[in-house]
Design a protein around this motif. Structure first.
Motif: not given
Length: 202
Positions: A128-134
């Motif tokens: 999971i991308d820690p910035i967008t949570k996607r």
């Protein structure tokens, strides 16, 4: 220089991965033996460690006034690394991926070698991308702290704020993230693609 080194390194790793994929599909028993691929990966990761050590030493010594002071500072910063290459995440990821491709076994570097709990936690989080949570699509790894982000989201952050630090909560790295620090993690991308393909089959 660092960009060129990392780009060439990624090309070499991708070539090895392509060879492994061909060996897995068409190779005989000898060609499916993981040992020669593991030895290549160990050499490449070791080369990366040395390159990063010398680059850091050069950077930290560049402010010295005399040649003698520069040499003394440089030599003090290139002490031999005590880290075991086989314990580094890049090597472990490569072995895990190679085993998965060659034998369908994703158990790690060897049956009796255990991953640290921190690495297991990171593996779960790094999907999971820690910035967008996607979910990650094109993962890039920060060479300063080893954290992973989605390429487009971290590049957007840096573009909007050049003083961006690692967005992973609790990261100890104090330096600002730069585009030069980011390297596409092809191995993780391939692993995530395989996991998603397998989940769709169920």
């Amino acid at each position: 220089m660092a960009d060129m080194f990392n780009a060439n390194l990624e090309k070499i790793f991708e070539s090895i991965n392509s060879t492994i994929r061909l060996a897995a599909e068409f190779g005989d028993t000898d060609q499916k033996n993981i040992k020669p691929y593991a030895e290549l990966a160990e050499q490449l990761v070791g080369l990366t460690v040395k390159y990063n050590m010398h680059s850091k030493a050069l950077q930290e010594s560049s402010g010295e006034v005399t040649l003698e002071e520069f040499d003394r500072r440089y030599q003090s910063n290139i002490t031999a690394s005590k880290s075991n290459i086989k314990n580094l995440k890049r090597y472990k990821d490569f072995i895990s991926q190679a085993k998965l491709l060659l034998t369908g076994d994703d158990s790690g570097p060897s049956p009796n070698q255990q991953y640290d709990e921190d690495l297991e936690v990171e593996a779960a989080i790094s999907e999971i991308d820690p910035i967008t949570k996607r979910p990650l699509e094109i993962p890039v790894r920060n060479q300063k702290c080893n954290h992973v982000y989605e390429k487009s989201s971290i590049e957007s952050l840096i573009k909007n704020n050049a003083r961006t630090r690692c967005p992973v909560m609790g990261c100890a790295a104090s330096q600002y993230v730069t585009l030069a620090d980011l390297v596409e993690d092809k191995m993780l991308q391939h692993k995530l693609m395989l996991q998603r393909r397998q989940s769709m089959d169920f």
